[in-house]
Design a protein around this motif. Structure first.
Motif: not given
Length: 223
Positions: A124-139
C-alpha cells in the motif's frame, strides 16, 4: 549454473538462519534475566539457574545448551555446570560496559515482530509510525547505542571535529535532534557544563524518560 556458488549461498543461508535463532534465544535470555542470573554464579547447574530465575528447568536447560553451542556461555562437562567468562559478562550483562551488546537482540526481535506491517506497507505504500513500534523499540535503541554515547561521544567523536571541543568548553547552544531517551544529550551536558543542550524527539514517552535520566544524573544545563 555454478554448483559451488549455489552451495556457498545455501551455507550462508544456513548460517544466517542459525544466527536468527541464536538472536531469538539471546533475546529470551536477556528478557528473562537468565544472562544476569548466570553471571552472578561462579558455576551453576540448570536446576540452580531455574530456581534462581523462577523458570521451568527443562526450558532453562535447553536454553543453556543453545547458548553454549553459540559460544555465548561456557560449559564444564566434569560438573555439568555452566558459567560466563569475564568477556561474556561484559558483552551480555554489563550495561555500563563499552562493549555491551545485548541491546542488539532486543532491537532485532522487536523490529522483526513488525514484519506483517512492513509487508502491508509494501502493498500500500506509506509506512509505520514510530508510535506503532511501542516503547520496547525506543528502549532497545537506547541500549544499543549506550556504549557509544557513554564511552565515545564526548571522548572521541566530538573532539574529533576541529575546534568543537574548545567551543563546547567555552559554552555554546547545542541542539540534539532525535535525542531518544536522552543518553547523548545528557552525555554532552555532563561533560560540557558551560554549554546549554536541548534534546528534541517526536516520541513523547522517550522524552519523559530523557527528563528522568537528566534528573537522576543531576544535569541542569539540558532541556
Amino acid at each position: 549454473m555454478n554448483v559451488d556458488k549455489s552451495k556457498e549461498l545455501v551455507n550462508r543461508i544456513i548460517g544466517d538462519v542459525g544466527g536468527a535463532f541464536t538472536t531469538g534465544l539471546s533475546y529470551i535470555g536477556d528478557k528473562l534475566g537468565l544472562f544476569q542470573a548466570l553471571a552472578r554464579y561462579e558455576q551453576c547447574s540448570s536446576e540452580e539457574l531455574a530456581v534462581e530465575t523462577n523458570l521451568n528447568e527443562r526450558y532453562v536447560r535447553e536454553w543453556l545448551k543453545g547458548m553454549v553451542a553459540a559460544e555465548y556461555i561456557e560449559y564444564n562437562p566434569e560438573t555439568d555446570t555452566y558459567f560466563m567468562s569475564a568477556e561474556q559478562k561484559a558483552v551480555l550483562t554489563q550495561e555500563e560496559s563499552p562493549v555491551f551488546a545485548s541491546g542488539a537482540f532486543q532491537f532485532t526481535i522487536s523490529s522483526l515482530l513488525h514484519t506483517p506491517k512492513v509487508i502491508e506497507s509494501f502493498r500500500t505504500g506509506g509506512g509505520i509510525s514510530f508510535e506503532e513500534f511501542g516503547e520496547e523499540i525506543a528502549d532497545a535503541i537506547d541500549r544499543l547505542h549506550r556504549p557509544w554515547f557513554d564511552h565515545l561521544l564526548t571522548s572521541q567523536w566530538l573532539p574529533g571535529v576541529p575546534g568543537l571541543k574548545e567551543r563546547l568548553d567555552e559554552g555554546i547552544s547545542v541542539l540534539d535532534v532525535g535525542c531518544g531517551l536522552g543518553r547523548s544529550t545528557v552525555a554532552i551536558g555532563s561533560d560540557y557544563p558551560k554549554s546549554q543542550v536541548v534534546g528534541i524527539d517526536p516520541h513523547f514517552p522517550s522524552i519523559e524518560k530523557a527528563r528522568k535520566l537528566a534528573a537522576e544524573k543531576g544535569i541542569n544545563n539540558v532541556e
